[in-house]
Design a protein around this motif. Structure first.
Motif, PDB file in Angstrom:
ATOM      1  N   ASP A 147       0.852  -1.193   0.000  1.00 27.95           N
ATOM      2  CA  ASP A 147       0.000   0.000   0.000  1.00 27.95           C
ATOM      3  C   ASP A 147       0.883   1.237   0.000  1.00 27.95           C
ATOM      4  O   ASP A 147       2.115   1.157  -0.111  1.00 27.95           O
ATOM      5  N   GLY A 148       0.263   2.380   0.168  1.00 21.75           N
ATOM      6  CA  GLY A 148       1.000   3.644   0.087  1.00 21.75           C
ATOM      7  C   GLY A 148       1.748   4.002   1.356  1.00 21.75           C
ATOM      8  O   GLY A 148       2.619   4.863   1.340  1.00 21.75           O
ATOM      9  N   PHE A 149       1.412   3.368   2.472  1.00 21.18           N
ATOM     10  CA  PHE A 149       2.028   3.761   3.738  1.00 21.18           C
ATOM     11  C   PHE A 149       2.435   2.517   4.505  1.00 21.18           C
ATOM     12  O   PHE A 149       1.569   1.725   4.930  1.00 21.18           O
ATOM     13  N   SER A 150       3.724   2.346   4.671  1.00 19.09           N
ATOM     14  CA  SER A 150       4.216   1.130   5.329  1.00 19.09           C
ATOM     15  C   SER A 150       4.348   1.301   6.829  1.00 19.09           C
ATOM     16  O   SER A 150       4.632   0.337   7.536  1.00 19.09           O
ATOM     17  N   GLY A 151       4.179   2.527   7.293  1.00 12.58           N
ATOM     18  CA  GLY A 151       4.412   2.794   8.717  1.00 12.58           C
ATOM     19  C   GLY A 151       3.451   2.048   9.624  1.00 12.58           C
ATOM     20  O   GLY A 151       3.791   1.783  10.785  1.00 12.58           O
ATOM     21  N   ASP A 152       2.266   1.703   9.134  1.00 13.04           N
ATOM     22  CA  ASP A 152       1.313   1.016   9.983  1.00 13.04           C
ATOM     23  C   ASP A 152       1.118  -0.439   9.555  1.00 13.04           C
ATOM     24  O   ASP A 152       0.150  -1.081   9.938  1.00 13.04           O
ATOM     25  N   ASP A 153       2.040  -0.936   8.734  1.00 16.81           N
ATOM     26  CA  ASP A 153       1.951  -2.340   8.342  1.00 16.81           C
ATOM     27  C   ASP A 153       2.574  -3.245   9.395  1.00 16.81           C
ATOM     28  O   ASP A 153       2.473  -4.463   9.314  1.00 16.81           O
ATOM     29  N   ARG A 154       3.252  -2.664  10.330  1.00 17.98           N
ATOM     30  CA  ARG A 154       3.851  -3.431  11.428  1.00 17.98           C
ATOM     31  C   ARG A 154       3.625  -2.658  12.719  1.00 17.98           C
ATOM     32  O   ARG A 154       3.866  -1.454  12.771  1.00 17.98           O
TER      33      ARG A 154
END
Lengths: 599, 293
Positions: free
Chosen positions: A290-297
């Protein structure tokens, strides 16, 4: 014009004093003659008196009066109130919260788009004065107002997104209102959050939204079964279509996954069971593009007691065992053996020997209670001793009342090289510690049964200190084990912090007296304290995961915006004038006699 | 007086001047000036009856042949002229630009040179409230050096008492001669008696009154504190045109009184502003009044 201290104008009265002193002073020219009798008795005429008066009103007097006036007015602090004519000035306010790391559908990061827009605005402004402000959790003035376009461009290029959140809406309102009142004719807000623009001078550029799938909540707790952890997950689907998201929870050793089906622009929750685990820190991940990886983990920490395994060799001592089990930071498990051979495996945290002799091959930390260690410590015949004396101020003795200890006798001993004697009596070592190989050894020489230590409150203190000395274990914690980037973590209630290991592996000494720290990036932070180590899971603020955060409404000011005025201090100019007058007067003073002579 | 008093070129221009003494002079040593006494010289003076003891070489035998009278020719006795320069060194002489004392020094130097160059004896005596140590009249150009050193070392810092000083000079000096009195003569303590004493003794006196330009024509206006240089007494005066007119009137009266007094004693008198060229005084005014030729 305004005066900061109008009372100082009273100093103008000194001008009158200058005039009076001037006329009181003898101003006669001095002339030497050969014969006074030629002058004696001559009548002074009125014309001569008038000439005298005219002569007295000379430039020096005027300059002196002028000097006094300048000084008095300068001391009064005059200032010109002038309207801030900053019509050409502008402020560029750039959102640097974590969500600005997100990429739009076409792959351009929001921050890069914002920078490009800022440069475009700057080009439109021409050579006008421009300030650059960045804001996330906190506002930062990147560049004060300047007309140097190159500096502004450099400042815009230097702006990088943080891992922090947007900050409170009130904060942004305060920033915008402050900039507008500060006289900036135009305020450009570059953000991914819409601002309700009720302010006439504020313009906004909003970044394109991205299709974001993220974990918006992650918590762990111990399950009913021993060694089980339950992880609670909530994911958000910011895309316009339903998504099946695979979420994985793990502690670095054990992992467990689950598939979550989430509708378009919806959220869904799931519980993941992780077993067996005794870890303190856990990670939840979703495998999405997605466009934002900061909240994928996301990260979470668990506060749980720690097992502390002790192998007791030799005679048991119920007082010491009770003190071991009373330690609140550890769940102490004690295993007893009468003796131990050189080949015995000792996969324990601590070996305690009482009235015994340990082989040198034993591994791990050792506590010797009136016991010997082959190759290191040999005990001899007991010798009578008396008052106990502490030789060092050591953490092992923290809180222990050494003077209250009664030790009638203690065996003599041959200490290993490098041993540190903490307690002694009449030259006999009573409490000794040393380090050998990769272990710590502490030896209490006298037989506990022949001392008063077991029946004093000093025993549990000494045992706690011994356990702290042997190992910094994971400490149970209470309260939140999760926090957001930019939010301060309270360290005070978890014991004195010693150091913090960041997710990147850097260990930072906190120093004495530090009670909080503010994490700057997401991850697991390990906080080392004197009572043990605990973990803190730090995550990107959940507000950054929203596809389109709620707009911030900035209402117009209740009172009309006053004309921005700024006082222009004049005292400096007046002081300079006074100095000029002083120099002029000094010059005239030295030249006047020559002028008189010429006359 | 740190600057040179006088320069060689100026002195050389004075070489053709010399002092004039009208009538017969009663000198002590032989010189070039006719004495009232008969003596040995080329200039015939008179005849007189022969007295025993007269030098027979001077008997005019032609007269004896024609008149049968033994007459002896007498000749004018030419003597030298002692020139004494009395210089006022009182504090008031320090005034003026150049100072009156400096002007007096230059004048004395010039007169000394004239005298010594004319084979006269020249002496210099400074005076203030009394006669100060000076140089008695002597011959020769070596005297010029002594005179110049004395003049160079003069300072104007004492009060004036001309009568007393001139009386002391008369008592000190045992021969009369040509006496120049050089000073400002602005004093209310009197000068008449002293000058009269010189004249009575037979000195040929020349008075040179030196005044600064600001004394002759003061340019003062407004409040002025006037201090007398010698006594340090002072008075405050608002000076205007009328005041200055009164001053000039009073000064003129004082100068007229001096001139009348000196004229009565047939003493040449020269009022010299210190800004006037010294050459004018020497070449024109002294020659005009028969002091120099």
């Amino acid at each position: 014009m305004i005066l900061s201290s109008p009372g100082s104008l009273a100093l103008l009265a000194t001008a009158a004093g200058v005039v009076i002193l001037y006329f009181l002073r003898s101003r006669s020219r001095r002339v030497e003659v050969s014969a006074l009798f030629l002058w004696r008795g001559l009548k002074a005429d009125s014309e001569a008196r008038a000439a005298t008066f005219r002569e007295r009103i000379d430039a020096l007097l005027l300059l002196q009066v002028l000097l006094v006036i300048f000084l008095a007015v300068a001391i009064a602090g005059p200032a010109l109130l002038r309207t801030q004519s900053r019509l050409g000035s502008a402020a560029i306010v750039i959102d640097v919260s974590a969500s600005m790391r997100a990429s739009s559908v076409d792959g351009v990061r929001r921050i890069d788009a914002a920078r490009a827009e800022a440069l475009r605005v700057l080009a439109e402004l021409g050579a006008t004065s421009t300030a650059v402000v960045a804001f996330s959790e906190h506002p930062v003035v990147v560049l004060p107002p300047t007309s140097e376009a190159s500096s502004v461009r450099d400042a815009i290029a230097s702006v990088e997104p943080t891992w922090e959140g947007d900050g409170s809406p009130e904060l942004l309102k305060t920033i915008l209102r402050g900039l507008e009142r500060g006289g900036f004719a135009r305020v450009f807000v570059l953000s991914d959050r819409a601002v309700g623009l009720a302010l006439p001078r504020v313009e906004q550029w909003v970044a394109d939204p991205s299709e974001n799938l993220g974990i918006v909540a992650f918590h762990v707790r111990e399950g009913a079964e021993e060694g089980t952890v339950h992880a609670f997950l909530r994911v958000r689907n910011g895309s316009p279509r339903q998504e099946v998201i695979t979420a994985t929870v793990g502690d670095g050793t054990v992992r467990s996954s689950v598939e979550i089906t989430v509708g378009a622009q919806e959220e869904a929750a799931a519980v993941v069971r992780l077993w067996p685990t005794d870890a303190l820190a856990f990670t939840a991940e979703i495998d999405v593009a997605d466009g934002f990886s900061g909240d994928d983990r996301r990260y979470a920490a668990l506060g749980r007691p720690v097992e502390y395994r002790v192998l007791w060799v030799g005679d048991r001592d119920r007082f010491v065992e009770a003190a071991l089990r009373a330690d609140p930071a550890r769940e102490v498990l004690i295993e007893h053996v009468e003796e131990i051979s050189a080949s015995s495996a000792t996969d324990v945290d601590l070996v305690i020997a009482r009235n015994a002799r340990l082989p040198s091959t034993i591994s791990g930390n050792i506590l010797l209670l009136h016991a010997a260690l082959e190759g290191s410590l040999a005990l001899r015949e007991p010798q009578p001793v008396g008052a106990v004396r502490a030789l060092l101020d050591h953490p092992l003795l923290a809180g222990v009342d050494v003077g209250a200890l009664e030790v009638p006798e203690s065996p003599g001993a041959v200490l290993p090289d490098g041993a540190t004697v903490l307690l002694a009596s009449r030259g006999h070592p009573l409490l000794v510690l040393w380090t050998e190989l990769d272990r710590e050894v502490v030896a209490l020489m006298p037989d506990l049964a022949r001392t008063n230590l077991p029946i004093t409150v000093d025993l549990p203190l000494l045992v706690r200190n011994l356990l702290d000395h042997f190992a910094r274990t994971s400490a149970p914690i209470d309260g939140d084990t999760e926090t957001a980037v930019g939010s301060p973590v309270d360290l005070a209630r978890r014991g004195e912090p010693l150091s913090i290991r960041t997710p990147s592996g850097i260990v930072v000494d906190t120093g004495r007296g530090v009670r909080t720290f503010v994490p700057e990036a997401p991850g697991i932070y390990a906080v080392m304290t004197r009572g043990g180590t605990y973990a803190v899971g730090v995550n990107v603020p959940v507000t950054e995961s929203g596809a389109s955060p709620a707009p911030i409404e900035v209402p117009p000011a209740d009172d009309p915006l006053p004309e921005a005025t700024a006082p222009l201090p004049l005292w400096g100019a007046l002081a300079a004038l006074a100095l000029l007058v002083l120099l002029l007067e000094a010059t005239l003073y030295h030249r006047l006699p020559a002028l008189w002579r010429r006359r | 007086m740190t600057e040179a008093l006088i320069d060689t070129e100026f002195l050389e221009r004075l070489a053709n001047l010399r002092f004039i003494v009208r009538g017969r002079w009663k000198g002590r040593l032989s010189g070039v000036h006719a004495s009232r006494r008969a003596g040995v010289s080329l200039e015939f003076a008179d005849y007189r009856e022969y007295c025993p003891g007269d030098d027979l070489r001077y008997v005019d035998w032609n007269i004896y042949g024609r008149l049968d009278r033994v007459l002896v020719k007498s000749f004018v006795h030419e003597v030298d002229l002692p020139v004494t320069l009395l210089v006022d060194c009182s504090a008031s002489m320090s005034l003026g630009q150049p100072s009156k004392l400096r002007y007096a020094g230059r004048l004395c130097a010039a007169l000394s040179y004239l005298g010594l160059n004319g084979l006269e004896r020249v002496g210099v005596y400074p005076f203030a409230e009394r006669l100060l140590p000076g140089i008695p009249p002597r011959h020769g150009m070596r005297q010029m050096g002594h005179v110049l050193r004395l003049l160079q070392g003069l300072s104007a810092e004492r009060p004036t008492a001309m009568d007393e000083a001139l009386a002391q000079y008369v008592a000190h000096s045992h021969e009369s001669g040509l006496v120049f009195v050089i000073g400002d003569l602005l004093t209310d303590r009197g000068y008449e008696e002293g000058i009269s004493r010189l004249r009575v003794r037979g000195d040929r006196v020349v008075v040179v009154q030196l005044l600064a330009r600001e004394e002759l024509d003061p340019a003062l206006e407004g409040s002025v504190r006037i201090t007398e240089a010698e006594s340090a007494q002072h008075l405050e005066l608002d000076i205007g045109r009328r005041t200055l007119a009164q001053y000039r009137q009073r000064l003129d009266a004082e100068l007229s009184r001096l001139e009348s007094f000196l004229a009565g004693l047939q003493i040449p008198y020269f009022l010299v502003p210190t800004d006037a060229p010294l050459e004018e005084l020497l070449y024109r005014r002294f020659r005009a009044q028969g002091v120099l030729q």
